[in-house]
Design an enzyme around this catalytic site. Structure first.
Site, PDB file in Angstrom:
ATOM      1  CE  LYS A 279     -15.253  66.580 132.839  1.00 40.51           C
ATOM      2  NZ  LYS A 279     -15.019  68.640 131.993  1.00 40.51           N
ATOM      3  NE  ARG A 353     -19.389  77.585 131.567  1.00 41.73           N
ATOM      4  CZ  ARG A 353     -17.596  78.247 131.478  1.00 41.73           C
ATOM      5  NH1 ARG A 353     -17.569  79.008 130.580  1.00 41.73           N
ATOM      6  NH2 ARG A 353     -16.718  77.327 132.115  1.00 41.73           N
TER       7      ARG A 353
HETATM    8  N1  BES Z   1     -16.645  69.916 135.388  1.00 43.42           N
HETATM    9  C1  BES Z   1     -16.049  71.167 135.310  1.00 43.42           C
HETATM   10  C2  BES Z   1     -14.552  71.954 135.360  1.00 43.42           C
HETATM   11  C3  BES Z   1     -13.624  71.021 136.222  1.00 43.42           C
HETATM   12  C4  BES Z   1     -12.290  70.094 135.619  1.00 43.42           C
HETATM   13  C5  BES Z   1     -13.829  70.762 137.856  1.00 43.42           C
HETATM   14  C6  BES Z   1     -11.380  69.726 136.405  1.00 43.42           C
HETATM   15  C7  BES Z   1     -12.243  69.812 138.263  1.00 43.42           C
HETATM   16  C8  BES Z   1     -11.724  69.813 137.166  1.00 43.42           C
HETATM   17  C9  BES Z   1     -16.446  71.860 134.034  1.00 43.42           C
HETATM   18  O1  BES Z   1     -17.452  71.131 134.285  1.00 43.42           O
HETATM   19  C10 BES Z   1     -16.058  71.402 132.825  1.00 43.42           C
HETATM   20  O2  BES Z   1     -15.771  71.111 131.868  1.00 43.42           O
HETATM   21  N2  BES Z   1     -15.220  73.050 133.528  1.00 43.42           N
HETATM   22  C11 BES Z   1     -14.360  72.764 131.042  1.00 43.42           C
HETATM   23  C12 BES Z   1     -14.593  74.694 130.476  1.00 43.42           C
HETATM   24  C13 BES Z   1     -14.490  74.991 129.477  1.00 43.42           C
HETATM   25  C14 BES Z   1     -15.192  73.787 128.170  1.00 43.42           C
HETATM   26  C15 BES Z   1     -14.580  75.844 129.252  1.00 43.42           C
HETATM   27  C16 BES Z   1     -13.508  73.000 131.431  1.00 43.42           C
HETATM   28  O3  BES Z   1     -12.441  73.972 132.670  1.00 43.42           O
HETATM   29  O4  BES Z   1     -12.491  72.638 130.215  1.00 43.42           O
HETATM   30 ZN    ZN Z   2     -17.830  69.724 132.220  1.00 44.91          ZN
END
Ligand code: BES
Ligand code: ZN
Ligand code: ZN
Length: 502
Positions: A279, A353
């Site tokens: 990230k 997931r």
């Molecule tokens: N934990 C994150 C989702 C998240 C992001 C929650 C910001 C709260 C605030 C999750 O694991 C994630 O990173 N999801 C990705 C999925 C994508 C790669 C398909 C996302 O939301 O960008």
């Molecule tokens: Zn994630």
């Protein structure tokens, strides 16, 4: 946690401060509501403060220091807004304002039971809501500060004053229930607020076991060797990039005889760096909250057990870090879930997931009456619904209806989102059965839900709650939530669901 609220119901009080909730509108009925159970001198004060039309707006706070009315040194009025629109959530929020935002130093506070119950058709619900607001509004997370803020470190004592014996016993029961639920919410918040280096997967398991002591909750925690034996390859794949060992937390409560269990599943990412698909650094610290779904599930189970609800309930929380270590999942890697389905990990940041998939397979094996899961699953959810509603997806109209009812009664906002076969089609893999990211743009939250659905056995009612937007920093909107930090969302809805499901 230092600032705590102590709430008791009594027929006598020597509190220093009296708080009166005041609804506006000049009709006779509204005035009767406000005046219920209050002395003449208090009513005179209300008139003096708000005029003949009692125009107390929602969230308004009027403080009279050294007012010395009926033996109370200070007097505080909290506005409820239009009397015709007051509901239990209005009361919960007014109580939250009293606890979180009161601009008056005072250690003991009285609220008058009849003044509170007057606003609701269901007296017990009104008392419960007020107690929830007081206790949730008193939450503070300062255990990692070297110097505690003295002013806040003592618990405020609230007395709900009842003159009438019947109301007293009703109020005692309702207050006890409100206390259990609000403390469960505060427990979930604390787990959320603890940073990743304190709240590791190991510690999350320990906290669940510790909290369950003295209740009829059974807690089992599996280590990586057992998780491997159980064929939870998607969970292990995510955990591989981290030095911290993963855990699988199982909880069980038996209060419902031979009935099918209801089942909760929660995402327990104690820190989500994104893994190799790392990230951006801005805001990454917020990913300590990525276990709030798991915390919500653990806390809801705790409340269900403490309230001795007449249900059987089971809960599963897979918990791990998502880190970019040398053994971490690489984009394109394929891992295998407990049910044998294979997944291409095309983005290591879509890890929630993956860990939930194994938990959902295991949950399905228990043949539950329903499965609900809570997860900070997608950033897309907070784009879609902001920090107002928790979006949810379901395969079952009855569960949808009961969940909506539960959330409404509990004072949480949820919103149904679409989940169709088109979403599922986009989650097919090229080299494996599934891909953990969509082959097409858009509807990221529904695609995440569609992936999860692949692991729920057909015929089991299931709902997925994406709390990514509502799990923290919602206090600017909701007065009983901390201004910053974990909100404890979904605990109240999940407990209510256990009460309402038949
Ligand atoms: N934990 C994150 C989702 C998240 C992001 C929650 C910001 C709260 C605030 C999750 O694991 C994630 O990173 N999801 C990705 C999925 C994508 C790669 C398909 C996302 O939301 O960008
Ligand atoms: Zn994630
Ligand atoms: Zn995540």
């Amino acid at each position: 946690m230092s600032a705590k609220a102590k709430v008791r119901v009594a027929t006598k009080s020597e509190a220093e401060t009296a708080i009166v909730l005041v609804a506006s509108k000049s009709g006779k009925k509204e005035k009767e509501l406000v005046a219920k159970g209050l002395s003449k001198s208090l009513i005179e004060k209300i008139k003096g403060a708000f005029g003949e039309d009692y125009s107390a707006t929602s969230g308004q706070q009027l403080i009279f220091r050294d007012a010395n009315v009926d033996g109370y040194k200070n007097l505080v009025f909290i506005g409820l807004g239009d009397a015709a629109k007051v509901n239990t959530e209005t009361l919960r929020r007014a109580a939250g304002t009293s606890a979180r935002d009161l601009q008056l130093k005072t250690k003991s506070i009285v609220l008058f039971v009849e003044n509170l119950t007057g606003y609701s058709r269901d007296k017990a619900e009104a008392i419960q809501a007020v107690v929830e607001g007081l206790i949730m509004g008193s939450y503070k997370f300062d255990e990692l500060k070297s110097k505690k803020n003295d002013k806040k470190s003592e618990a405020t004592e609230y007395t709900l004053l009842s003159k009438n014996k019947n109301e007293e016993s009703l109020a005692k029961k309702a207050a006890a229930k409100g206390q259990v639920i609000a403390e469960a919410v505060n427990f979930a918040r604390r787990l959320g607020d603890l940073p990743g280096n304190f709240l590791t997967p190991t510690r999350l398991g320990q906290e669940a076991a510790k909290a369950a002591k003295g209740t009829r909750l059974k807690v089992t925690v599996w280590d990586p060797a057992r998780i491997k034996k159980e064929n939870m390859g998607n969970l292990l794949g995510v955990a591989n990039g981290s030095e911290e060992p993963c855990r699988f937390i199982a909880m069980e409560y038996k209060g419902g005889g031979a009935s099918k269990p209801i089942c909760y599943v929660g995402k327990g990412l104690t820190f989500d760096s994104g893994g190799i698909s790392i990230k951006p650094s801005a805001g990454m610290e917020e990913m300590k909250y990525d276990m709030c779904g798991g915390a919500g599930v653990i806390a809801a189970m705790l409340a269900i057990a403490q309230l001795k609800l007449k249900v059987n309930a089971i809960a599963f929380v897979p918990t791990t870090e998502n880190m970019p270590g040398g053994r971490a999942n690489k984009p394109g890697d394929v891992t295998t879930a407990r049910n044998g389905k294979t997944t291409e990990v095309n983005n290591t940041d879509a890890e929630g997931r993956l860990i939930l998939s194994d938990a959902l397979v295991y949950a399905s094996e228990h043949k539950p009456a329903f499965i609900v899961d809570a997860a900070t699953l997608t950033g897309a959810m907070s784009i879609a619904l902001g920090d107002i509603h928790t979006g949810f997806f379901s395969n079952n109209p009855k569960l949808t209806k009961v969940a909506q009812d539960a959330a409404e009664k509990a004072g949480e906002w949820i919103w149904e989102m679409p989940l169709t076969k088109e979403h599922s089609e986009d989650m097919k893999g090229t080299y494996a059965d599934l891909s953990n990211i969509s082959s097409n743009k858009g509807a990221g939250s529904a695609k995440g839900a569609a992936f999860l659905q692949e692991f729920v056995e057909e015929g089991i009612p299931w709902a997925h709650f994406d709390i990514a937007g509502t799990a923290w920093n919602t206090g600017h909107r909701v007065s009983y939530n901390p201004k910053k930090g974990a909100s404890g969302i979904i605990v109240r809805t999940f407990v209510k669901l256990a009460e309402l499901w038949k």
